[in-house]
Design an enzyme around this catalytic site. Structure first.
Site, mmCIF file in Angstrom:
data_model
loop_
_atom_site.group_PDB
_atom_site.id
_atom_site.type_symbol
_atom_site.label_atom_id
_atom_site.label_comp_id
_atom_site.label_asym_id
_atom_site.label_seq_id
_atom_site.Cartn_x
_atom_site.Cartn_y
_atom_site.Cartn_z
ATOM 1 N N HIS A 313 0.862 -1.188 0.000
ATOM 2 C CA HIS A 313 0.000 0.000 0.000
ATOM 3 C C HIS A 313 0.896 1.235 0.000
ATOM 4 C CE1 HIS A 313 -3.158 2.840 1.166
ATOM 5 N NE2 HIS A 313 -4.007 1.907 0.770
ATOM 6 N N ASP A 371 -7.925 -5.355 0.145
ATOM 7 C CA ASP A 371 -8.394 -6.194 -0.966
ATOM 8 C C ASP A 371 -8.026 -7.665 -0.817
ATOM 9 O OD1 ASP A 371 -7.678 -3.338 -2.780
ATOM 10 O OD2 ASP A 371 -9.656 -4.233 -2.661
HETATM 11 C C1 SDX Z 1 -6.330 0.093 -2.791
HETATM 12 O O1 SDX Z 1 -4.480 4.569 -1.981
HETATM 13 C C2 SDX Z 1 -5.407 3.958 -1.360
HETATM 14 O O2 SDX Z 1 -5.774 4.318 -0.255
HETATM 15 C C3 SDX Z 1 -6.009 2.783 -2.104
HETATM 16 C C4 SDX Z 1 -7.000 1.939 -1.306
HETATM 17 C C5 SDX Z 1 -8.258 2.712 -1.003
HETATM 18 O O3 SDX Z 1 -8.952 2.321 -0.052
HETATM 19 O O4 SDX Z 1 -8.578 3.629 -1.786
HETATM 20 O O5 SDX Z 1 -6.424 1.507 -0.083
HETATM 21 C C6 SDX Z 1 -7.458 0.726 -2.101
HETATM 22 O O6 SDX Z 1 -6.082 0.425 -3.912
HETATM 23 C C7 SDX Z 1 -5.472 -0.903 -2.041
HETATM 24 C C8 SDX Z 1 -4.225 -1.348 -2.880
HETATM 25 C C9 SDX Z 1 -4.684 -2.458 -3.801
HETATM 26 N N1 SDX Z 1 -3.642 -2.799 -4.782
HETATM 27 C C10 SDX Z 1 -3.031 -3.995 -4.727
HETATM 28 O O7 SDX Z 1 -3.200 -4.833 -3.832
HETATM 29 C C11 SDX Z 1 -2.142 -4.268 -5.935
HETATM 30 C C12 SDX Z 1 -0.779 -4.808 -5.446
HETATM 31 N N2 SDX Z 1 -0.122 -3.723 -4.747
HETATM 32 C C13 SDX Z 1 0.896 -2.972 -5.495
HETATM 33 O O8 SDX Z 1 0.475 -2.702 -6.813
HETATM 34 C C14 SDX Z 1 1.399 -1.774 -4.706
HETATM 35 O O9 SDX Z 1 1.666 -2.218 -3.428
HETATM 36 C C15 SDX Z 1 0.580 -0.514 -4.616
HETATM 37 C C16 SDX Z 1 0.198 0.016 -5.960
HETATM 38 C C17 SDX Z 1 -0.660 -0.745 -3.817
HETATM 39 C C18 SDX Z 1 1.435 0.551 -3.892
HETATM 40 O O10 SDX Z 1 2.530 0.766 -4.697
HETATM 41 P P1 SDX Z 1 3.617 1.919 -4.338
HETATM 42 O O11 SDX Z 1 3.293 2.615 -3.080
HETATM 43 O O12 SDX Z 1 3.825 2.735 -5.544
HETATM 44 O O13 SDX Z 1 4.869 1.059 -3.961
HETATM 45 P P2 SDX Z 1 5.940 0.641 -4.995
HETATM 46 O O14 SDX Z 1 5.267 0.109 -6.219
HETATM 47 O O15 SDX Z 1 6.922 1.746 -5.108
HETATM 48 O O16 SDX Z 1 6.570 -0.595 -4.235
HETATM 49 C C19 SDX Z 1 7.660 -0.466 -3.352
HETATM 50 C C20 SDX Z 1 8.416 -1.780 -3.528
HETATM 51 C C21 SDX Z 1 8.780 -2.071 -4.971
HETATM 52 O O17 SDX Z 1 9.947 -2.917 -4.927
HETATM 53 P P3 SDX Z 1 11.414 -2.183 -5.111
HETATM 54 O O18 SDX Z 1 11.349 -1.418 -6.427
HETATM 55 O O19 SDX Z 1 11.585 -1.306 -3.902
HETATM 56 O O20 SDX Z 1 12.387 -3.345 -5.152
HETATM 57 O O21 SDX Z 1 7.570 -2.880 -3.130
HETATM 58 C C22 SDX Z 1 7.310 -3.700 -4.266
HETATM 59 C C23 SDX Z 1 7.652 -2.905 -5.494
HETATM 60 O O22 SDX Z 1 8.021 -3.757 -6.564
HETATM 61 N N3 SDX Z 1 5.896 -4.049 -4.213
HETATM 62 C C24 SDX Z 1 5.418 -5.263 -4.424
HETATM 63 C C25 SDX Z 1 4.040 -5.158 -4.214
HETATM 64 N N4 SDX Z 1 3.727 -3.896 -3.903
HETATM 65 C C26 SDX Z 1 4.874 -3.200 -3.911
HETATM 66 N N5 SDX Z 1 6.016 -6.412 -4.769
HETATM 67 C C27 SDX Z 1 5.201 -7.481 -4.917
HETATM 68 N N6 SDX Z 1 3.880 -7.485 -4.713
HETATM 69 C C28 SDX Z 1 3.255 -6.326 -4.382
HETATM 70 N N7 SDX Z 1 1.923 -6.313 -4.213
#
Ligand code: SDX
Length: 436
Positions: A313, A371
């Site tokens: 998140h 989720d």
């Molecule tokens: C919702 O914003 C809100 O409040 C949203 C929400 C709401 O109520 O409105 O809470 C609802 O959208 C919840 C989130 C649902 N999405 C998912 O579950 C999809 C999977 N999650 C990822 O796509 C991700 O965690 C995000 C999009 C939710 C957040 O991404 P960020 O903050 O941009 O973090 P990032 O992509 O920069 O990740 C940081 C690191 C990265 O690795 P490095 O580059 O540091 O090596 O963590 C990794 C990412 O690759 N990473 C994940 C991951 N999420 C982040 N790796 C594997 N699986 C994941 N799910």
């Protein structure tokens, strides 16, 4: 917002004059540096794609502490609202700032329940879609189309109009989501029934048929009501920011909310519950718990592009408090339905256990978010996977409206118009096609 004792001074290594910027404090949470005069004073913009360090507005509605895993709606912890209130109480709170007193509660419930029908023409609008259209495509169209039917509540500068539009959207969203579902399965629409609760009405419109009386299961009704509460608002997330930016042009509330619906559909946002369930079903097909280790290796391999859906998140760097409550609801629903041994639920708990012990996830502070379990609950209730985000849309509508109305009632608000760092071609001349 109040001026902090502290102030920010921006100095430049090229000798340009430094700039003092005011720092403001909120009730709680990070202070903000007011950069509104920065471009005028320095000719420079700030640069923050993805808005990782940007406060887009001042709000009094929802507060999240990502490190503590805390979520407050108008100051009330989500754990208390989800266990002591219902969704319409939460709607009243988000819209008005206070929980309703007894009479206010009765009046509000009655007001919403008496606006649940949609214009009969809406069913003909639906006929334009293929039966197998994704429900979110249908909903994006239906919500935008509401502005074609409710002209008498589209003047956003009229507080009365804003109030009527809010009630209409909260009241009609369950009807529209159920219609999108019935259209897809080829069943007749069920009209709302005003003697049922908000969640009970939705269950009946979804799973009832004209052929027999539908009995609302109180455990499923309560579970759905809690799902709505947990998804009601969440600060300046992508879809709420979309609604604010869209609404800042002065467009009508139905159009602004339709923009939020479109944004929520994305798998990185509200579409994650659908993506999460599909992910669990894939792992199940490939061999279930025995295959989780192999799947985790794929997730950790950057080139795979595979993410653990339902994990991570932008704000929560601790457990999403909604995920804890959702897991409880999961247990209640599965035991009510005799699905305690549901293989997908067992697989999800195993995936969570493995991820929470794995350094990759621990280092990146990746925890289950709202989720991760919501898809399993909804699937157990009988909601099809491609409608999960439709349920999220239904629940989040009140948050979008509350945030939109808060922005519009702020006399200082302006149309949102970000700038950019331009990296394209400098000025150049067109040459005749023969010389290119
Ligand atoms: C919702 O914003 C809100 O409040 C949203 C929400 C709401 O109520 O409105 O809470 C609802 O959208 C919840 C989130 C649902 N999405 C998912 O579950 C999809 C999977 N999650 C990822 O796509 C991700 O965690 C995000 C999009 C939710 C957040 O991404 P960020 O903050 O941009 O973090 P990032 O992509 O920069 O990740 C940081 C690191 C990265 O690795 P490095 O580059 O540091 O090596 O963590 C990794 C990412 O690759 N990473 C994940 C991951 N999420 C982040 N790796 C594997 N699986 C994941 N799910």
């Amino acid at each position: 917002m109040k001026l902090a004792e502290n102030k920010a001074t921006l100095s430049f290594s090229n000798g340009s004059p430094s700039v003092d910027l005011p720092v403001y404090q909120g009730t709680v949470g990070p202070d903000v540096i007011d950069i509104r005069k920065l471009y005028g004073q320095t000719g420079m913009f700030t640069y923050d794609p993805g808005f990782l360090s940007t406060a887009s507005c001042q709000s009094s509605i929802t507060y999240i502490d990502g490190d503590k895993g805390e979520l407050l709606y108008r100051g009330y912890p989500i754990e208390q609202l989800a266990t002591q209130c219902d969704y319409l109480d939460t709607c009243y709170l988000l819209l008005n700032g206070e929980l309703p007193k007894q009479q206010e509660r009765q009046d509000f419930h009655k007001l919403v329940i008496n606006h649940t029908m949609v214009n009969e023409q809406m069913q003909f609008f639906l006929r334009g879609f293929r039966r197998d259209a994704h429900p979110m495509a249908v909903l994006t169209g239906l919500v935008g189309a509401l502005s074609a039917f409710y002209h008498d509540s589209t003047d956003i500068n009229n507080p009365e109009h804003r109030k009527i539009a809010a009630i209409r959207l909260i009241a009609k969203m369950p009807t529209l989501v159920a219609m999108a579902y019935k259209y897809g399965v080829g069943q007749p629409y069920m009209y709302p029934q005003n003697d049922l609760s908000y969640a009970g009405n939705f269950l009946r419109m979804m799973f009832g048929t004209p052929c027999e009386e539908y009995k609302v299961n109180p455990v499923l009704e309560r579970a759905l009501d809690r799902i709505f509460i947990l998804h009601a608002d969440h600060e300046q997330n992508a879809s709420t920011s979309t609604v604010r930016l869209c609404g800042s042009s002065g467009t009508n509330p139905f159009a602004a909310i339709a923009a939020g619906v479109a944004c929520l559909w994305g798998p990185a946002h509200g579409g994650a519950n659908e993506a999460c369930l599909n992910m669990l079903e894939d792992i199940q097909r490939q061999g279930g718990i025995a295959k989780v280790g192999q799947f985790m290796e794929q997730v950790k391999d950057k080139n795979s592009g595979v993410k653990l859906m339902g994990f991570g998140h932008r704000v929560y760097k601790n457990y999403d408090p909604r995920a804890t409550l959702m897991q409880e609801t999961c247990n209640e629903v599965l035991s009510e339905l005799g699905l305690e041994n549901d293989p997908l639920f067992k697989l999800a708990k195993e995936v969570e256990k493995i991820a929470l012990e794995d350094d990759y996830f621990v280092q990146r502070k990746l925890y289950p978010n709202v989720d991760f379990y919501s898809g399993i609950v909804q699937r157990a209730i009988g909601i099809p996977v491609n409608l999960f985000t439709g349920v999220f849309t239904l629940a989040r509508t009140v948050g979008w409206i509350a945030q939109l109305n808060e922005m519009i009632s702020d006399p200082e608000y302006k149309i949102g118009r970000p700038r950019q760092l331009f990296a394209g071609s400098a000025t150049r001349n067109v040459t005749p096609v023969g010389d290119r």
